[in-house]
Write a protein that holds these residues in place. Structure first.
Motif, PDB file in Angstrom:
ATOM      1  N   ARG A 113       0.829  -1.221   0.000  1.00  0.00           N
ATOM      2  CA  ARG A 113       0.000   0.000   0.000  1.00  0.00           C
ATOM      3  C   ARG A 113       0.863   1.270   0.000  1.00  0.00           C
ATOM      4  NH1 ARG A 113      -4.459  -1.494   4.714  1.00  0.00           N
ATOM      5  NH2 ARG A 113      -4.791  -3.667   4.075  1.00  0.00           N
ATOM      6  N   GLY A 114       1.916   1.229  -0.773  1.00  0.00           N
ATOM      7  CA  GLY A 114       2.782   2.398  -0.893  1.00  0.00           C
ATOM      8  C   GLY A 114       3.862   2.498   0.166  1.00  0.00           C
ATOM      9  N   ARG A 115       3.829   1.605   1.150  1.00  0.00           N
ATOM     10  CA  ARG A 115       4.846   1.614   2.200  1.00  0.00           C
ATOM     11  C   ARG A 115       6.107   0.910   1.724  1.00  0.00           C
ATOM     12  NH1 ARG A 115       3.035   1.628   7.762  1.00  0.00           N
ATOM     13  NH2 ARG A 115       5.074   0.743   8.284  1.00  0.00           N
ATOM     14  N   GLN A 116       7.261   1.425   2.132  1.00  0.00           N
ATOM     15  CA  GLN A 116       8.510   0.723   1.891  1.00  0.00           C
ATOM     16  C   GLN A 116       8.731  -0.289   3.014  1.00  0.00           C
ATOM     17  OE1 GLN A 116      11.922   3.224   0.576  1.00  0.00           O
ATOM     18  NE2 GLN A 116      10.545   4.944   0.934  1.00  0.00           N
ATOM     19  N   PHE A 117       9.418  -1.375   2.661  1.00  0.00           N
ATOM     20  CA  PHE A 117       9.681  -2.413   3.664  1.00  0.00           C
ATOM     21  C   PHE A 117      11.113  -2.888   3.533  1.00  0.00           C
ATOM     22  CE2 PHE A 117      10.102  -6.837   4.901  1.00  0.00           C
ATOM     23  CZ  PHE A 117       9.637  -6.789   6.211  1.00  0.00           C
ATOM     24  N   TRP A 118      11.773  -3.016   4.677  1.00  0.00           N
ATOM     25  CA  TRP A 118      13.116  -3.591   4.726  1.00  0.00           C
ATOM     26  C   TRP A 118      13.348  -4.079   6.137  1.00  0.00           C
ATOM     27  CZ3 TRP A 118      15.693  -4.435   0.357  1.00  0.00           C
ATOM     28  CH2 TRP A 118      17.016  -4.884   0.425  1.00  0.00           C
ATOM     29  N   GLU A 119      14.258  -5.054   6.287  1.00  0.00           N
ATOM     30  CA  GLU A 119      14.607  -5.581   7.603  1.00  0.00           C
ATOM     31  C   GLU A 119      16.013  -5.138   7.968  1.00  0.00           C
ATOM     32  OE1 GLU A 119      14.091  -9.391   6.134  1.00  0.00           O
ATOM     33  OE2 GLU A 119      12.007  -9.623   6.757  1.00  0.00           O
ATOM     34  N   LEU A 120      16.290  -5.128   9.263  1.00  0.00           N
ATOM     35  CA  LEU A 120      17.616  -4.741   9.716  1.00  0.00           C
ATOM     36  C   LEU A 120      18.455  -6.010   9.877  1.00  0.00           C
ATOM     37  CD1 LEU A 120      18.306  -2.045  12.446  1.00  0.00           C
ATOM     38  CD2 LEU A 120      19.943  -3.798  11.805  1.00  0.00           C
ATOM     39  N   ASN A 121      19.276  -6.282   8.879  1.00  0.00           N
ATOM     40  CA  ASN A 121      20.105  -7.475   8.886  1.00  0.00           C
ATOM     41  C   ASN A 121      21.561  -7.170   9.208  1.00  0.00           C
ATOM     42  OD1 ASN A 121      18.134  -9.544   7.885  1.00  0.00           O
ATOM     43  ND2 ASN A 121      18.047  -8.145   6.147  1.00  0.00           N
ATOM     44  N   ASN A 122      22.024  -5.994   8.814  1.00  0.00           N
ATOM     45  CA  ASN A 122      23.425  -5.610   8.945  1.00  0.00           C
ATOM     46  C   ASN A 122      23.513  -4.172   9.442  1.00  0.00           C
ATOM     47  OD1 ASN A 122      24.538  -8.027   7.301  1.00  0.00           O
ATOM     48  ND2 ASN A 122      23.070  -7.087   5.894  1.00  0.00           N
ATOM     49  N   PRO A 123      24.651  -3.773  10.017  1.00  0.00           N
ATOM     50  CA  PRO A 123      24.787  -2.370  10.447  1.00  0.00           C
ATOM     51  C   PRO A 123      24.511  -1.381   9.323  1.00  0.00           C
ATOM     52  CG  PRO A 123      26.574  -3.693  11.347  1.00  0.00           C
ATOM     53  CD  PRO A 123      25.821  -4.598  10.401  1.00  0.00           C
ATOM     54  N   GLU A 124      24.837  -1.777   8.084  1.00  0.00           N
ATOM     55  CA  GLU A 124      24.605  -0.882   6.946  1.00  0.00           C
ATOM     56  C   GLU A 124      23.131  -0.608   6.701  1.00  0.00           C
ATOM     57  OE1 GLU A 124      28.401  -3.244   6.180  1.00  0.00           O
ATOM     58  OE2 GLU A 124      26.373  -3.652   6.917  1.00  0.00           O
ATOM     59  N   ASP A 125      22.251  -1.435   7.289  1.00  0.00           N
ATOM     60  CA  ASP A 125      20.821  -1.248   7.088  1.00  0.00           C
ATOM     61  C   ASP A 125      20.236  -0.133   7.951  1.00  0.00           C
ATOM     62  OD1 ASP A 125      20.461  -3.298   5.179  1.00  0.00           O
ATOM     63  OD2 ASP A 125      20.439  -4.810   6.762  1.00  0.00           O
ATOM     64  N   VAL A 126      20.967   0.296   8.995  1.00  0.00           N
ATOM     65  CA  VAL A 126      20.422   1.327   9.881  1.00  0.00           C
ATOM     66  C   VAL A 126      20.123   2.614   9.119  1.00  0.00           C
ATOM     67  CG1 VAL A 126      20.906   2.815  11.869  1.00  0.00           C
ATOM     68  CG2 VAL A 126      21.413   0.359  11.989  1.00  0.00           C
ATOM     69  N   PRO A 127      21.078   3.201   8.390  1.00  0.00           N
ATOM     70  CA  PRO A 127      20.744   4.423   7.645  1.00  0.00           C
ATOM     71  C   PRO A 127      19.684   4.197   6.577  1.00  0.00           C
ATOM     72  CG  PRO A 127      22.965   3.663   7.101  1.00  0.00           C
ATOM     73  CD  PRO A 127      22.514   2.869   8.275  1.00  0.00           C
ATOM     74  N   ARG A 128      19.648   2.988   6.013  1.00  0.00           N
ATOM     75  CA  ARG A 128      18.637   2.688   4.996  1.00  0.00           C
ATOM     76  C   ARG A 128      17.239   2.725   5.621  1.00  0.00           C
ATOM     77  NH1 ARG A 128      19.300  -2.841   1.681  1.00  0.00           N
ATOM     78  NH2 ARG A 128      20.905  -1.618   0.650  1.00  0.00           N
ATOM     79  N   LEU A 129      17.068   2.082   6.779  1.00  0.00           N
ATOM     80  CA  LEU A 129      15.770   2.085   7.446  1.00  0.00           C
ATOM     81  C   LEU A 129      15.399   3.490   7.896  1.00  0.00           C
ATOM     82  CD1 LEU A 129      16.030  -1.058   7.425  1.00  0.00           C
ATOM     83  CD2 LEU A 129      14.934  -1.021   9.662  1.00  0.00           C
ATOM     84  N   GLU A 130      16.360   4.213   8.439  1.00  0.00           N
ATOM     85  CA  GLU A 130      16.069   5.576   8.909  1.00  0.00           C
ATOM     86  C   GLU A 130      15.646   6.467   7.744  1.00  0.00           C
ATOM     87  OE1 GLU A 130      18.752   6.032  12.935  1.00  0.00           O
ATOM     88  OE2 GLU A 130      19.707   6.495  11.010  1.00  0.00           O
ATOM     89  N   ALA A 131      16.285   6.312   6.595  1.00  0.00           N
ATOM     90  CA  ALA A 131      15.901   7.100   5.417  1.00  0.00           C
ATOM     91  C   ALA A 131      14.489   6.740   4.971  1.00  0.00           C
ATOM     92  CB  ALA A 131      16.898   6.872   4.289  1.00  0.00           C
ATOM     93  N   MET A 132      14.152   5.451   4.999  1.00  0.00           N
ATOM     94  CA  MET A 132      12.798   5.024   4.632  1.00  0.00           C
ATOM     95  C   MET A 132      11.771   5.622   5.582  1.00  0.00           C
ATOM     96  SD  MET A 132      13.216   0.994   3.653  1.00  0.00           S
ATOM     97  CE  MET A 132      13.946   0.466   2.101  1.00  0.00           C
ATOM     98  N   MET A 133      12.064   5.597   6.881  1.00  0.00           N
ATOM     99  CA  MET A 133      11.143   6.137   7.863  1.00  0.00           C
ATOM    100  C   MET A 133      10.921   7.628   7.665  1.00  0.00           C
ATOM    101  SD  MET A 133      12.651   3.931  11.053  1.00  0.00           S
ATOM    102  CE  MET A 133      11.807   4.812  12.345  1.00  0.00           C
ATOM    103  N   ARG A 134      11.986   8.340   7.380  1.00  0.00           N
ATOM    104  CA  ARG A 134      11.841   9.778   7.131  1.00  0.00           C
ATOM    105  C   ARG A 134      11.031  10.029   5.872  1.00  0.00           C
ATOM    106  NH1 ARG A 134      17.327   9.696   8.753  1.00  0.00           N
ATOM    107  NH2 ARG A 134      18.007   9.783   6.573  1.00  0.00           N
ATOM    108  N   GLU A 135      11.306   9.237   4.823  1.00  0.00           N
ATOM    109  CA  GLU A 135      10.606   9.405   3.549  1.00  0.00           C
ATOM    110  C   GLU A 135       9.116   9.151   3.690  1.00  0.00           C
ATOM    111  OE1 GLU A 135      10.806   7.455  -0.938  1.00  0.00           O
ATOM    112  OE2 GLU A 135      12.604   7.439   0.336  1.00  0.00           O
ATOM    113  N   MET A 136       8.761   8.180   4.570  1.00  0.00           N
ATOM    114  CA  MET A 136       7.353   7.845   4.771  1.00  0.00           C
ATOM    115  C   MET A 136       6.705   8.653   5.890  1.00  0.00           C
ATOM    116  SD  MET A 136       7.305   3.671   4.254  1.00  0.00           S
ATOM    117  CE  MET A 136       8.643   3.299   5.402  1.00  0.00           C
ATOM    118  N   GLY A 137       7.489   9.507   6.550  1.00  0.00           N
ATOM    119  CA  GLY A 137       6.962  10.327   7.645  1.00  0.00           C
ATOM    120  C   GLY A 137       6.664   9.539   8.892  1.00  0.00           C
ATOM    121  N   LEU A 138       7.388   8.418   9.087  1.00  0.00           N
ATOM    122  CA  LEU A 138       7.174   7.588  10.277  1.00  0.00           C
ATOM    123  C   LEU A 138       8.091   8.044  11.391  1.00  0.00           C
ATOM    124  CD1 LEU A 138       7.015   4.051   8.602  1.00  0.00           C
ATOM    125  CD2 LEU A 138       5.098   5.538   9.241  1.00  0.00           C
ATOM    126  N   ASP A 139       7.525   8.173  12.589  1.00  0.00           N
ATOM    127  CA  ASP A 139       8.329   8.575  13.740  1.00  0.00           C
ATOM    128  C   ASP A 139       9.035   7.354  14.313  1.00  0.00           C
ATOM    129  OD1 ASP A 139       9.424  10.101  15.734  1.00  0.00           O
ATOM    130  OD2 ASP A 139       7.681   9.862  17.044  1.00  0.00           O
TER     131      ASP A 139
END
Length: 266
Positions: A240-266
Motif C-alpha cells: 500500500r505504498g509503504r517501503q519495507f526492509w529488515e535490519l540485517n546488517n549495520p549498513e541497514d540502519v541508515p537505509r531504514l532511517e531514510a525510509m522512515m523519514r521518507e514515509m513520515g514515520l516517527d
C-alpha cells in the motif's frame, strides 16, 4: 486465546551483536530501539490477544520491561526464533489458536501484513505454517541484488507454486530473471517478510527435529519445515505504498532511517 504474537530477540547475533538494542531515528529524530519499534508494530495489529518479547538476555528483558512490554525468558540453547517462540509458548502454558512470530528486526512491518497472514492461515486448513511475501518493485529487487554483489546478506526471497505453497526460500535473489526492471514496476521476485504464523502443533514439533541441511546452508529456519514435508502457505501482502526492509546488517540502519523519514514515520 486466539492469537498471540511473540517477538524473539537475542543479543548474541553473529552478524550484528546487540542488534535489538540499536536505536533508530524516524521523522522526528527521536531515537527508539529496534526491539521497541518491533513491539510497537506488533501492538498495532488488530485481533492480537497478547504480545510477548521472548529473549535469553537480561539487557533486552530490562529494556523491554522499561517501555511496558511483557517479557518471557527463554534458554540460550534456542537455535533460532521459531525454537524461541515454541519455548515461550510452552513455558507460559499458552494454548492459542495461532502463534505469530514477528521477528525483532522488522520494525517497518505494517499491521495489515500480520492481519492478512492470520486470515490466510485460517482460510487454509491444510497449511501448518504461513508467511507473508511481498512482490518486489524494480527498486527493491535491485537493492537485493546489490547486497549480494557486495557480499552482504540482505533480504530473503521466496518461490511458491500455483497453490501458494512454498517451494523454496533463499538469501539469493530467486527466481533469476534477466534484464532490469524500472524502479516502480513489479518484478518477478518476491521478498519474504520475516513473519510466521504457526498452528500450535506444528510449532511444538519443530524444536524436536534435527537442523536440516538446507536450513544450515541458507541460515533460514523455515526450511526445516519444508525439509520435513510440512506445508508453508505464502500469503501475498500489499505494501500500500509503504517501503519495507529488515535490519540485517549495520549498513541497514541508515537505509531504514531514510525510509522512515521518507514515509513520515516517527
Amino acid at each position: 486465546m486466539s492469537v498471540v504474537i511473540i517477538i524473539p530477540a537475542r543479543h548474541a547475533s553473529t552478524r550484528y551483536p546487540g542488534k535489538p538494542l540499536v536505536d533508530l531515528r524516524g521523522a522526528s529524530g527521536q531515537p527508539r530501539s529496534l526491539i521497541r519499534r518491533s513491539w510497537e508494530a506488533a501492538m498495532a495489529v488488530a485481533g492480537a490477544d497478547r504480545v510477548i518479547v521472548a529473549t535469553d538476555d537480561i539487557r533486552i528483558r530490562d529494556h523491554a520491561e522499561a517501555f511496558g512490554a511483557e517479557v518471557a525468558m527463554t534458554s540460550e540453547s534456542c537455535r533460532n526464533g521459531t525454537e524461541r517462540c515454541a519455548e515461550a509458548v510452552g513455558n507460559l502454558g499458552l494454548s492459542p489458536e495461532i502463534v505469530v512470530n514477528l521477528q525483532g528486526d522488522a520494525p517497518l512491518t505494517p499491521a495489515w501484513f500480520v492481519e492478512d497472514l492470520v486470515a490466510g492461515l485460517r482460510a487454509d486448513p491444510a497449511a501448518e505454517v504461513a508467511t507473508p511475501v511481498l512482490r518486489c518493485s524494480g527498486r527493491m529487487r535491485a537493492d537485493l541484488i546489490a547486497d549480494r554483489r557486495a557480499g552482504r546478506v540482505g533480504g530473503t526471497t521466496a518461490v511458491f507454486g500455483h497453490d501458494r505453497q512454498a517451494l523454496y526460500f533463499s538469501k539469493e535473489v530467486i527466481p533469476f530473471a534477466a534484464g532490469d526492471v524500472a524502479d516502480d514496476a513489479p518484478s518477478p521476485v518476491f521478498h519474504h517478510v520475516g513473519v510466521y504464523a504457526y498452528r500450535p502443533d506444528a510449532l511444538a514439533a519443530y524444536p524436536g527435529w534435527d537442523e536440516g541441511r538446507l536450513e544450515r546452508l541458507e541460515g533460514l529456519e523455515q526450511l526445516r519445515f519444508l525439509e520435513r514435508g510440512r506445508r508453508i502457505l505464502c500469503v501475498e501482502v500489499d505494501a500500500r505504498g509503504r517501503q519495507f526492509w529488515e535490519l540485517n546488517n549495520p549498513e541497514d540502519v541508515p537505509r531504514l532511517e531514510a525510509m522512515m523519514r521518507e514515509m513520515g514515520l516517527d
